[in-house]
Structures are given as C-alpha cells and as structure tokens.
Design a protein around this motif. Structure first.
Motif, PDB file in Angstrom:
ATOM      1  N   LEU A  30       0.816  -1.161  -0.001  1.00 65.00           N
ATOM      2  CA  LEU A  30       0.169   0.016  -0.239  1.00 65.00           C
ATOM      3  C   LEU A  30       0.774   1.265  -0.195  1.00 65.00           C
ATOM      4  O   LEU A  30       0.774   2.172  -0.540  1.00 65.00           O
ATOM      5  CB  LEU A  30      -0.856  -0.216   1.316  1.00 65.00           C
ATOM      6  CG  LEU A  30      -1.878   1.169   1.394  1.00 65.00           C
ATOM      7  CD1 LEU A  30      -2.948   1.020   0.015  1.00 65.00           C
ATOM      8  CD2 LEU A  30      -2.683   1.099   2.511  1.00 65.00           C
ATOM      9  N   TYR A  31       1.905   1.076   0.980  1.00 60.46           N
ATOM     10  CA  TYR A  31       2.783   2.435   0.870  1.00 60.46           C
ATOM     11  C   TYR A  31       3.326   2.623  -0.367  1.00 60.46           C
ATOM     12  O   TYR A  31       3.275   3.792  -0.781  1.00 60.46           O
ATOM     13  CB  TYR A  31       3.957   1.929   2.064  1.00 60.46           C
ATOM     14  CG  TYR A  31       4.751   3.401   2.310  1.00 60.46           C
ATOM     15  CD1 TYR A  31       4.101   4.148   3.288  1.00 60.46           C
ATOM     16  CD2 TYR A  31       6.032   3.742   1.619  1.00 60.46           C
ATOM     17  CE1 TYR A  31       4.708   5.316   3.496  1.00 60.46           C
ATOM     18  CE2 TYR A  31       6.528   4.799   2.137  1.00 60.46           C
ATOM     19  CZ  TYR A  31       6.103   5.658   3.002  1.00 60.46           C
ATOM     20  OH  TYR A  31       6.577   6.637   3.426  1.00 60.46           O
ATOM     21  N   GLY A  90       3.246   6.218  -5.847  1.00 64.77           N
ATOM     22  CA  GLY A  90       3.023   6.239  -7.001  1.00 64.77           C
ATOM     23  C   GLY A  90       3.510   4.876  -8.027  1.00 64.77           C
ATOM     24  O   GLY A  90       3.655   5.231  -9.340  1.00 64.77           O
ATOM     25  N   TYR A  91       3.911   4.004  -7.538  1.00 60.51           N
ATOM     26  CA  TYR A  91       4.343   2.965  -8.232  1.00 60.51           C
ATOM     27  C   TYR A  91       3.459   1.923  -8.438  1.00 60.51           C
ATOM     28  O   TYR A  91       2.489   1.878  -7.575  1.00 60.51           O
ATOM     29  CB  TYR A  91       5.584   2.277  -7.404  1.00 60.51           C
ATOM     30  CG  TYR A  91       6.721   3.333  -7.384  1.00 60.51           C
ATOM     31  CD1 TYR A  91       7.696   3.383  -8.220  1.00 60.51           C
ATOM     32  CD2 TYR A  91       6.781   4.315  -6.255  1.00 60.51           C
ATOM     33  CE1 TYR A  91       8.699   4.425  -8.126  1.00 60.51           C
ATOM     34  CE2 TYR A  91       7.712   4.941  -6.261  1.00 60.51           C
ATOM     35  CZ  TYR A  91       8.823   5.013  -7.106  1.00 60.51           C
ATOM     36  OH  TYR A  91       9.808   6.085  -7.000  1.00 60.51           O
ATOM     37  N   ASP A  92       3.259   1.351  -9.672  1.00 61.46           N
ATOM     38  CA  ASP A  92       2.461   0.117  -9.780  1.00 61.46           C
ATOM     39  C   ASP A  92       2.516  -0.963  -9.027  1.00 61.46           C
ATOM     40  O   ASP A  92       3.993  -1.422  -9.008  1.00 61.46           O
ATOM     41  CB  ASP A  92       2.397  -0.033 -11.254  1.00 61.46           C
ATOM     42  CG  ASP A  92       1.222  -0.778 -11.807  1.00 61.46           C
ATOM     43  OD1 ASP A  92       0.132  -0.889 -10.957  1.00 61.46           O
ATOM     44  OD2 ASP A  92       1.213  -1.386 -12.969  1.00 61.46           O
ATOM     45  N   TYR A 129       2.414   1.878  -3.314  1.00 62.41           N
ATOM     46  CA  TYR A 129       1.154   2.203  -4.264  1.00 62.41           C
ATOM     47  C   TYR A 129       1.100   3.686  -4.037  1.00 62.41           C
ATOM     48  O   TYR A 129       0.840   4.496  -4.894  1.00 62.41           O
ATOM     49  CB  TYR A 129      -0.109   1.405  -4.086  1.00 62.41           C
ATOM     50  CG  TYR A 129      -1.180   1.600  -4.914  1.00 62.41           C
ATOM     51  CD1 TYR A 129      -1.123   1.290  -6.177  1.00 62.41           C
ATOM     52  CD2 TYR A 129      -2.355   2.154  -4.427  1.00 62.41           C
ATOM     53  CE1 TYR A 129      -2.215   1.375  -7.146  1.00 62.41           C
ATOM     54  CE2 TYR A 129      -3.350   2.468  -5.431  1.00 62.41           C
ATOM     55  CZ  TYR A 129      -3.250   2.008  -6.617  1.00 62.41           C
ATOM     56  OH  TYR A 129      -4.147   2.194  -7.355  1.00 62.41           O
ATOM     57  N   MET A 130       1.068   4.317  -2.883  1.00 60.78           N
ATOM     58  CA  MET A 130       0.794   5.542  -2.358  1.00 60.78           C
ATOM     59  C   MET A 130       1.829   6.498  -3.134  1.00 60.78           C
ATOM     60  O   MET A 130       1.493   7.519  -3.419  1.00 60.78           O
ATOM     61  CB  MET A 130       0.657   5.608  -0.915  1.00 60.78           C
ATOM     62  CG  MET A 130       0.421   7.099  -0.704  1.00 60.78           C
ATOM     63  SD  MET A 130       0.577   7.157   1.390  1.00 60.78           S
ATOM     64  CE  MET A 130       2.438   7.560   0.971  1.00 60.78           C
TER      65      MET A 130
END
Lengths: 143, 1026
Positions: free
Chosen positions: B59-60, B65-67, B62-63
């Motif tokens: 989640l971190y 901005g990485y897929d 993803y937050m």
C-alpha cells in the motif's frame, strides 16, 4: 458523493497519505496529485483555502510542513470541509499527542484507520473524536 | 506488540525517506517489490503478521505512485483471517488497491457477507465500510437486505448502524432498486428520529441521495429534517462530543439544510414557520469571533442557511438580509469569506429581483477582479458576467477590457470570451460592439478564438450602417505599428468588402488601402494570406475607374502565388487571376457577400456549455433543472434550436433578414447561381455549407448541436447519391453498423471517402462526439492524429478505441483516455507503417458511453493505399525503357474494365491526380488515353515506381482498358484493383446533367483501342508513340 479524495502532502510535494473515494488509475492519480500539489503549494497565507481545479474544488489547509488537501464537488460546503480537516487533525492529535508529519508517515495504518472511521464513500460518517478513536484503541489493546 | 513492532515496515519507510533522489527511491522500491513478490510466492511459510506487514508495504509503495501489479490476492485473503488485526488490514488495503470491478473482490463476497451477518460487531463494521467504499452491483444484489436489516435493527449498536446507512447509500447508487421496497420511505422517516448523532449524520447523507432522485416519495421526511435542524440550532440534547467549538455538529446542520434544498416547497405552515425561525436565528445570530475554527464552523452553517433561504425564495425582507450579509462578506479581509461571498452572490443572481440589490455592490466586485488571489478573481469575473445587463454593460465590459492587459494568462481567454459575449448581448449600439471586439483583438489577440472575429464579420455584413464605420476603424488599427494577425484577418475581410465605401475620405483610395494591407502580407501565416488575396481581388473590382498600376501590381501578386505550395493560396491565386481577366463578369462573381442567416451566436452557445464546466454550477441551478416545478426562475434557458432562434436577448437584432442561400443552389448546375455567395473557390460538393463562416470554422471546430447546416449537407448528399444509405460498390464490405440508438451526423462512408483524398477532416460525428483526423504521410510512414471532441456539457465515459489493423499495416495508437471531459478535445496520435502493398483497410473500433447510451461504431480509417503513393513525373526517355522492361504478368497486368462510371477524360485525369497518380501528358499521342506514374512506398518494396496506362473509348465511356506495371507483382495487382474500384464507383460525383459535348470525331486509332490484342501492350504503346 461529496468528498472525492483526501491527500496529505508535505511541503516538498511528497505524498504522505492518499485516500480516494472514486476509482482512478495509477496514472490518473499521479497526474492529479502533481497538478493540484503544484497549484496549492504555490499559494500563500493571504489567499483563500479554495482552489478550483477542473470540475471540482480543492479545500486545503496547512499544518506546519504538512498540507491537507481535500477534493470535493463544486457544490460542497467549503467551510464545513475546511473544519472537517481540522477535526481530523484534532483526532490524530488526540491519539498521537502533538501529531507531526513523521507520525503519519510511520503510522500510516493508524492514519488510515482514523480516516476510515470518519469518511465512508465520500460522506462524513462520524464527527465525535471519542468514537473515531475507539477502533484504533481497540486494535492496540488486542495486539 | 505486533502493531508497534512492524519493524520491517518502519525500516523500509525510513529507507525511502533517506533516499536522496527519485532514482534511489525507485531502486529501493524495486528491491522491496522483488522481496515481497518472493515472499508471496512461498506463501505457505508466511505468518499472518508477515503477510500483514508486506501488504502494508504494498500500500505504501502504491501510495508513492508505483504500480503494484501483484499481491492483490494476498490482501483479499487477509479478509478471511480470523483475527481482528489481520482482517482489518485485509479490508482496508483491499478497498485502497482494488476497484469494484476487480475479479478478486467477487471471490470475497461470501466472506464479507458472513462478517456482515455474523455476531462480531467490529467485523461487521469492517465489512460494511469496505462494501460502502468499493462495493459493486453484485454486492448490491446479494447484500442489500442484510444491510437494511442492520440499519433498522433496534438491537444493533450505533457504531454498526451508522456504517450500514452509508453502505446502503453505496448499494443504492449501484442499484436503485435496493430501496424500492414497500414502506421504505416511512422507515427512512423513522431513522430521522434517531438520537445518536453518528447514525443521524450518516442517515442524512443517505436521505440526500434519495431525495435528490425522488423527493416526492420522501415528503414525510421533511418535517423530521426541520425538527433535527431545530434540535441542533437550539442545542437541545446534543452530547458534548458532537459540539465543535461550541457549535452543535456543524456538519450535520449543513447536511440537513442540504436535504431540505431538495424539496421544492414547504407547504405545511407550521413546518415552514419553524424552519424560518431557525433560519432567521442563524442569519442574525452568527457573529464574527476571534477563534478561526469556531468562525469557520458557524459560517459554514450560515452559508448553507443562505443557500436554503434562496432556494425557498423567502419573503423579500429575508432576501434583502441575505444580500446585505453577502455585501458585507465580499468586503471583508478574510479571503475565505470573501470568496464565498462572491460565490454565493453569483448563486443569488438566479433569485427573482435580487439583481438590482446586487448591482449596488458593483464597485466592490470590480475591486475583487484585481484581488491577488486567482480563486477570488475567478469568482469576481463570474459574478460580473452574471450580473451584467443593458444598464451596466458598458461599465462592466470596459472594466474587463482594462483588466485584460494585466490579467494572468490562464484567465485571458475566458476573460476575452466573456467580454465578447457581454458586448454582443448587451451592446447599447453596434458601433460600440465593434469597438469592443477590435480592442479585444488588439489587446489579447492570442486569446481571441476565431468565433469572435467571425461574429463581428457577421454583424458588419448584416448591418449596412455599420460597414463604413467598421472599415474606418480597422484601417486605424492597421496603421498601428504592431498588429496582431487576427486583426489582419478581420481587417482584410472588412476592407475587402467595404473599403470602397470610404473611397472619398482622405487616405482611403483603393491604392492606399491596398498598400496598408499588403504591407502586412510578409508578416502573416499561410492561413491569413488567402484572406488577403480575396481582399485584393475585391479592392481591384471596386476600383472605378480601373487603375492600371494597381491592377498590374495585384496581378503580379496573384501570379507569384500561383505556384504556392499551400493549396488554398494557390487555388485562390489561380482563380482570382483568371477571374480578373473576365472584366465585367468579375462583378457578379466577386459581388458583396450576402447577409448571413440570422443565427444564434456560437459564442453564446459556447458560453452556455462552458458554464456547466465552471464552478458556478450551483446546487440551486442543478436543483432547478431537476425539478421543473421549482419556483425559481432559471434565467438563461437556452432556446430550443440554436440555428434558427434569434439572438437571445435581442438587443442586437439584425437589420435585415437575409435571403439564405441554400445548399441546393450550390449544387445546381447553373454556374451563376452557385457563385452567388461570392464564393471564393469553386464549390466543393462534399462540403456545402450555408455560408462562408461555416467553412471558415473548419472541419475540426467543435460546433454545437447540429443545425440547419448539417441537415442541408445531408440533403445534398442524398440528392447526389440517390439515397443517404447508398454504399460504394467496392469489394470491402462497409463496416459501419447502425445498431446504435445514437445516429451519426452525415454519412460515414462519405466522410471516409473524402478523407481518402485529403489529409484532414471529420471522420465521424454524432450529437455527442466529433472525431476529426489529421494525417501526415512520408514515404511508408504515416502519422495520424485523432481528435476526439466531446460536444457536450457532460463527460463521455468508457471511451475505448481499438485498432483493428490489416496485416500489411503496423499501427500504434497512443493511449486513449477513458473519459473525455465536457467540451474538451483529446488528441490521440496514431503511428502507421506500411509493410507491403494491400488494399485492405484498417478499422477503428470506437465506443463510448453517454448517459445510458452505449455507442459503438466501427470506422474505416483512411490509411489507404494511395496515401503511400508519391506522384512523380517520368520523362519519356525513362518511361519507355521501364515500360518495356516490365514485360507481361505478373509484373505487368492488363484488364478490360466494364461498368465504368462515365466521365469526361479531364475528370478522370483529375481523379487519378487526386489519388496521387501523376498524369504524364504528351507521352501517349492518343488523346483518349491517359498515362500516369507514381512511386509507392512500403517496407518490403521500398520506393517503387508504378506506371499506368488507361485507354478509353470515346464511343463507350463505360469501358476502358487498363495496364499496370511495377517491379512487384503484388503491388501491380493491388494498385490495379485499387484504381478499378475508384473508376467503377466514385461516391460523390455530381450527376451527369446534359451529356457533355462528345469529343471530336475519334481518330481511327482510338476506335480500334478496345480491340487491341491484350498480349502485347508494350509493343503497341511503343508503336503508337513512335
């Protein structure tokens, strides 16, 4: 719908928390965060807390190094959202004691738990700080 | 210990924090992703704690901005963990990472349902929250009854019920039938008796969603809302936890007043009186206090109360209180209050009679136009725009003009558009209007869209009194040292038409006017030069008595541009030059432009659309649109049909109604009538338009809903083709499908064929979208740009464009966005590489959703064979050796083609030219034959010369013999078939009215042509030429 997203961004523009209430792809999120962070961070204290962006508004508030940015529909009550941001900060303050950027960064999960108690599907669900904090406290007890 | 001790997570986060730059961060993240991926692969060895830790890391990441394209299953699987900490993580991370359409989510439905109907209320809360955030239709179908039960249950605690309320709101949005149960409205009303403010807050949100769709079903909730509001406003029975800086839950107050704004009126006198008492208290009792939070909270309530008062269209006295308050607000120092004051004043404009009171604050509003904060400036601009009428237009427009020079670039376009519209709508006299527009062009030329100057030309053309004034004015501007190109355009047009009206004034002789204009020519772009050329032609025509010197000067210019690379300029130069030789006939053809048909300003149309985009779309306006019974008067109802309605306000009513030249005239065979419009170029039957401006607007301009123009275009097409559905007889089966309920505008096949011959134009159009295309071709490469233009005020969603390329084309379409915002145009580049010769056509499978309409069209793309041709002249000394060396099949093919659409030879030559086959005159001495050459480009053939010979029989124009030669057998075959298709069926050929004068008696050789033995064309041709 009301609230579309809540972002916490530091003054370098790094995202510290992002919660969306409408589905955006990763690219869309990146683009959106880039645009609005640029817009909001360039503003000064004498300017109002509302920025019009595309077809919605950003209501934002700055606490020390951290910006709280909330995207809302155009007909949302801006001041109510502005104070809702403060309510969120007060709730985190009550939990962490003098909350700062690092608390949110290193306890991302707790920040998410609190937010989850306050907003659901873009609507405000709870405004009592005691109620907001109950699940987080419960979690600390059980673990 | 576990929660505090997610050490791995903390370490990872501090690592990220310590990264010096983005590259380091990426490396650290890639490493972590690899690690997490590995751990998940050996899932058996993972403890719940580890799983939880890794899911948080995901989640971190993803937050940031990485897929994160894996691990979704692990997050979902945590939902079924037995313990609270894991389950919680599962629910939260799932609702962050997945959307409602994700397959994994469906797998979890059962677990989620078990949690909802189970006994553990913390589990219930988690499940309800996730469903409330991302539940889709399937959830709605399987869970709605359970969620309702929880919401209404008396044994359930508030912490579960408040979540159930918002969960039900989500399910209702996914499937409105979930509350379509008998007695639901009554239960909703009972819910509003709730004492717990958490449950009440959620229930109020649910109510807002329900009444906004159907207020009639929920009348019984109205008095309950008033009661709730009264309870809050009087601070009765409100727990301390729900007061915020001494104010009883401002959020619930706001929400309750919002719900009340969805009921059109309040009929019950008691309820109405109670509500007005409460509102009066709020209006009068809100003081400015030192504490910022308290102040904001109380003003949040106050602004919502103002909105409710406006909605209820209360007594005059209360209204003037509101305006007085707002007047105070727009003058305060506090920027938030100032902003909201302006915003709400704009909403207030829609209330009857408020305008006059608001006008008293004009000076203050104009001051806000210069506020240092752009948010406030925008509000001020909107308000000024909204409050403008005949009485104050001059002042407001002049303020806007003054502000224009110093305004930020981001605002200039909007500002100039608004000024132009106000000037048009409220001009006290037309000369003032002309002044304003010219000032706009002068001050902000870069931001003036073509619509604006087209419009001023329309007015000048239609009002005789205005013409000398406008001509004199533009001349003044042209004499200034630096002139914007748009000014040159509008000046050239007006001076071309009307400068002769000034001829007696000093400095206004044709020669002088020409001099002023011509001075600008070196500074302008190719789009302006044609307008200048037209002006010269007209000036020349008006010069009486003729001025030899001027004439030779202008003729020299035409001469010079006859070889211009720009087709439009070249054509005009050639045609004007030819026309000028005709003497008196020139007068008819270059006569003054006729009056324009009166039509609604495209500017105003545009403004109406863009209004929906801007922030001023107030709740009031929305609601007024939703509820026709509303007492509010919406002042700017757009007229039903933009094309025929008069200018809305009527101040600028045109002096005379012109005789509209219909398209039928254009296509008639009488050359005189088709030129009546002073048409500058020969009439192109594919693009008849009601007037020149229609043409000028260009094919890519997004116009409003189809008006008369489109209709007549359709007529013209059907007239020519014998039916709108006529399809070409080519081998390709037309792929357009008609199953959509949305009808395309214009004929899709027509548009495709037109685009096969030109490189830009409209590919497809319907009431919602216009797809334009622009292409550039270089050797075997093509670069196309698709312009997807949303013509509406609502977004187009689920936009999908799928390329179905034939085997010989390599195509790469850039990302097409899923949503096209209102009135926006999206450009999608498309790269094309031609691998080998083929006539197959690429198809674009395009779909989008508008409202409930799903539109899907399959469109042929004009990436056709002829686009990869490059015309090349081949001199005789090269042609014949080549022709001979390519001897016989498969490199040289010959075919007698029958059923050819009869056409005169020059027309056939034009046709071939238009397909980039260059006619080489003089190679074949037989005047009935055509010889052409071209180069074909593809990856496999590279540049390859193609030679073509067509022998026609003047006695029977329906048959001919065609010989094709190239160094590649496929190319020879494909090109032959391609040309055949074009000759057999040409979609937009004008009807062959009286048969063309037959060619002079054919020489014997020509008569013999069809009988030439097909086996030795080369020898024959050589023989003929020898």
């Amino acid at each position: 719908m009301g609230i579309r997203f809540i972002l916490m961004v530091n003054k370098q523009g790094q995202t510290r928390l992002a919660q969306y209430y409408e589905w955006l792809t990763l690219e869309e999120r990146r683009a959106l965060e880039g645009e609005i962070v640029r817009k909001c961070l360039a503003r000064n204290e004498q300017q109002c807390s509302f920025v019009e962006h595309r077809n919605y508004k950003i209501v934002y508030r700055r606490y020390a190094s951290l910006f709280f940015l909330v995207g809302v529909d155009n007909d949302e009550n801006e001041l109510a959202i502005l104070e809702f941001i403060h309510l969120l900060v007060e709730a985190m303050d009550r939990h962490f004691g003098n909350v700062c950027e690092l608390d949110i960064m290193f306890h991302l999960e707790k920040a998410h738990f609190m937010l989850e108690e306050m907003v659901m599907n873009g609507c405000i669900v709870e405004t009592s700080k005691a109620n907001i904090l109950t699940p987080v406290q419960l979690l600390e007890k059980t673990s | 210990m576990a929660m505090h001790g997610m050490r791995g997570l903390s370490v990872f986060i501090s690592d990220i924090r310590n990264c010096q730059n983005k590259e380091q961060e990426r490396q650290r993240i890639d490493k972590e992703l690899g690690n997490v991926r590995n751990r998940f692969k050996n899932e058996k060895g993972l403890s719940p704690y580890e799983k939880k830790k890794y899911v948080w890391k995901m989640l971190y990441i993803y937050m940031l901005g990485y897929d994160v394209d894996f691990g979704h299953m692990e997050a979902v699987s945590l939902i079924s963990a037995p313990k609270y900490p894991e389950k919680q993580v599962g629910y939260i991370v799932t609702s962050c990472l997945l959307n409602e359409n994700h397959d994994f989510l469906r797998l979890a439905i059962n677990t989620v349902r078990n949690d909802i109907i189970g006994r553990n209320e913390t589990f219930q809360c988690l499940a309800l929250t996730m469903v409330g955030n991302i539940g889709g239709r399937e959830f709605a179908e399987s869970l709605a009854p359970d969620v309702q039960k929880l919401l209404l249950s008396s044994s359930c605690r508030p912490l579960v019920r408040k979540k159930a309320a918002l969960c039900l709101l989500r399910l209702y949005r996914k499937n409105p039938d979930v509350v379509n149960v008998d007695g639901w409205a009554d239960r909703m009303a009972q819910l509003l008796d709730e004492r717990d403010l958490g449950v009440l807050t959620s229930s109020m949100s649910l109510l807002v969603a329900l009444v906004s769709n159907n207020h009639e079903a929920y009348w019984s909730c109205l008095p309950k809302c008033v009661k709730t509001l009264e309870r809050l406003a009087r601070n009765q029975d409100i727990p301390q936890e729900y007061t915020y800086y001494g104010i009883p839950s401002p959020w619930l107050q706001v929400k309750t007043m919002r719900a009340l704004q969805y009921f059109p009126t309040i009929e019950d006198p008691y309820t109405r009186r109670t509500l007005f008492e409460v509102l009066q208290r709020i209006l009068m009792g809100t003081d400015v206090v030192k504490n910022v939070n308290k102040n904001n909270a109380s003003h949040a309530v106050l602004f919502e109360a103002l909105a409710l008062v406006m909605h209820l269209d209360a007594e005059k006295e209360m209204m003037s209180q509101c305006v007085a308050l707002l007047g105070k607000f727009i003058a305060v120092r506090e920027p938030n209050i100032r902003y909201l004051g302006l915003e709400n004043m704009t909403r207030m404009l829609m209330v009857t009679d408020a305008q006059e009171i608001i006008k008293r604050h004009q000076a203050q509003i104009i001051t806000s136009l210069k506020d240092p904060d752009i948010s406030i400036r925008r509000r001020a601009l909107d308000l000024l725009y909204g409050m403008c009428d005949v009485t104050n237009a001059k002042d407001i427009v002049e303020e806007l003009l003054q502000y224009l020079s110093s305004a930020d670039f981001t605002m200039r376009e909007e500002l100039s558009l608004k000024a132009a519209i106000l000037a048009e709508k409220f001009a006290p006299d037309l000369s003032w209007y002309v002044d304003v527009i010219l000032q706009l062009i002068d001050k902000a030329g870069d931001f003036i869209s073509d619509d604006i100057w087209f419009r001023v030309v329309q007015f000048v053309t239609n009002n005789d009194d205005l013409q000398p004034y406008a001509a004199a004015k533009v001349k003044e501007y042209l004499e200034k040292p630096a002139v914007h190109e748009t000014m040159v355009k509008v000046s050239a047009y007006i001076l071309g038409e009307y400068s002769h009206l000034l001829a007696r004034r000093p400095g206004c002789s044709p020669k002088e006017i020409f001099g002023i204009l011509h001075e600008k020519l070196p500074t302008v772009s190719t789009t302006t030069i044609p307008i200048l050329l037209s002006a010269y032609a007209k000036i020349l025509m008006h010069t009486q008595p003729p001025d030899q010197e001027l004439q030779s000067q202008i003729w020299a210019i035409f001469n010079k541009y006859e070889s211009c690379i720009d087709a439009e300029i070249q054509q005009r130069a050639v045609e004007y030059f030819a026309l000028c030789q005709k003497g008196a006939a020139l007068m008819d053809i270059l006569a003054e432009m006729p009056k324009f048909p009166e039509r609604k300003s495209s500017l105003i149309k545009r403004a109406e659309y863009s209004e929906a985009d801007t922030a001023e779309q107030s709740a009031i306006k929305l609601r007024a649109q939703q509820q026709p019974s509303n007492a509010l008067v919406v002042t700017d109802q757009p007229p039903a049909n933009g094309a025929t309605s008069p200018v809305p306000v009527g101040q600028l009513s045109l002096a005379m109604v012109p005789s509209m030249i219909t398209t039928e005239d254009h296509t008639s065979t009488d050359p005189a009538s088709s030129q009546q419009n002073g048409s500058l170029t020969k009439v192109d039957p594919q693009h008849p338009s009601a007037d020149l401006l229609g043409d000028l607007l260009g094919p890519l301009a997004i116009e409003g809903p189809p008006g008369a123009t489109v209709q007549s275009e359709h007529n013209a097409v059907s007239r020519l083709e014998g039916g709108p559905d006529a399809v070409d007889g080519s081998a390709i089966v037309p792929v357009e499908e008609q199953r959509n309920t949305v009808q395309p505008i214009g004929n899709i096949a027509e548009r495709f064929h037109a685009l096969c011959l030109k490189d830009s134009g409209v590919l497809y159009e319907d009431p919602y979208i216009q797809i334009g295309i622009k292409a550039e071709w270089r050797a075997h490469h093509g670069r196309l740009v698709l312009f997807l233009g949303n013509k509406n005020t609502a977004p187009l969603v689920s936009v999908q464009a799928l390329m179905l390329p034939p085997a010989h084309l390599k195509m790469e379409l850039s990302l097409v966005p899923d949503t096209i915002p209102p009135r926006a145009q999206v450009q999608c580049p498309l790269e094309v590489v031609n691998l080998r010769p083929s006539r197959d056509v690429a198809v674009l499978d395009f779909s989008y959703k508008f409202g409930t309409n799903m539109v899907n069209v399959k469109l042929r793309l004009p990436a056709v064979l002829n686009k990869f041709l490059q015309p090349i002249p081949v001199p005789a000394e090269e042609f014949f050796p080549q022709w001979r060396s390519l001897s016989g099949p498969p490199l040289k093919l010959q075919e007698v083609v029958r059923g050819v659409r009869p056409m005169p030879l020059p027309e056939m030559a034009n046709l071939l030219n238009s397909f980039r086959l260059m006619i080489c005159p003089g190679l074949d001495p037989n005047p009935n034959n055509l010889v052409a050459s071209t180069t074909f480009y593809s990856e496999s053939t590279h540049a390859m010369l193609c030679l073509i010979r067509i022998e026609t029989d003047p006695a029977d124009r329906t048959q001919l013999r065609m010989t094709l030669a190239s160094g590649d057998p496929t190319l020879t075959f494909e090109l032959k078939e391609f040309i055949k298709e074009q000759l057999i069926s040409i979609p937009t050929a004008p009807p062959q009215s009286p048969a063309p004068a037959p060619a002079p008696a054919p020489p014997p050789a020509a008569q013999a042509t069809p009988q030439i033995p097909p086996n030795d064309p080369a020898a024959l041709l050589a023989g003929l030429l020898s």
